[in-house]
Design an enzyme around this catalytic site. Sequence first.
Site, PDB file in Angstrom:
ATOM      1  N   GLN A 205       0.836  -1.195   0.000  1.00  0.00           N
ATOM      2  CA  GLN A 205       0.000   0.000   0.000  1.00  0.00           C
ATOM      3  C   GLN A 205       0.875   1.251   0.000  1.00  0.00           C
ATOM      4  OE1 GLN A 205      -3.605  -0.290   0.470  1.00  0.00           O
ATOM      5  NE2 GLN A 205      -3.616   1.838  -0.113  1.00  0.00           N
ATOM      6  N   PHE A 206       1.450   1.581  -1.152  1.00  0.00           N
ATOM      7  CA  PHE A 206       2.353   2.737  -1.211  1.00  0.00           C
ATOM      8  C   PHE A 206       1.635   4.036  -0.875  1.00  0.00           C
ATOM      9  CE2 PHE A 206       0.564   3.293  -5.388  1.00  0.00           C
ATOM     10  CZ  PHE A 206       0.680   4.649  -5.647  1.00  0.00           C
ATOM     11  N   THR A 207       0.324   4.080  -1.024  1.00  0.00           N
ATOM     12  CA  THR A 207      -0.412   5.317  -0.749  1.00  0.00           C
ATOM     13  C   THR A 207      -0.382   5.700   0.730  1.00  0.00           C
ATOM     14  OG1 THR A 207      -2.538   4.165  -0.598  1.00  0.00           O
ATOM     15  CG2 THR A 207      -1.916   5.056  -2.758  1.00  0.00           C
TER      16      THR A 207
END
Length: 149
Positions: free
Chosen positions: A78-80
């Site tokens: 989940q890079f966000t």
Amino acid sequence: MRACIQRVTRAQVSVDERVIGNIGEGLVVLLGVARQDSQADVDYMVNKITQLRIFPDDDGKMNRSLLDAGGQMLVVSQFTLLGDARKGRRPSFIAAADPAEGNAWYEQFVQQVRALGVDVATGKFQAHMLVELVNDGPVTLLVDSDKTF
């Protein structure tokens, strides 16, 4: 490294309308890898997340860890989570690791959790995923290896 952790009764992740990972009782870990992360960050997060006492004991109090409870883990990249939305309307993701580095640390996290004997399911790195879960409690925590919160 940053994570959003949710205690669940069940969860699954799908890619292209096909379930690729599912768990029963345990934790969903949305995991974001930062540019400056290192093995020390992975070690901290594995230790912290697997040993957080957020599962109920026989008296219903949160006194058991994932390891104590024998729960499973679903880990989704989940890079966000590294998004910075303080300015403007479009988040900046400059703090997130580049894909190759991010995937390497994500995989290292998964391997280390598995080495502890936890049954781990995963999403697919850089894929568009649909995550379904039943949050138990609800219990949701944020953990950051820089301890910013």
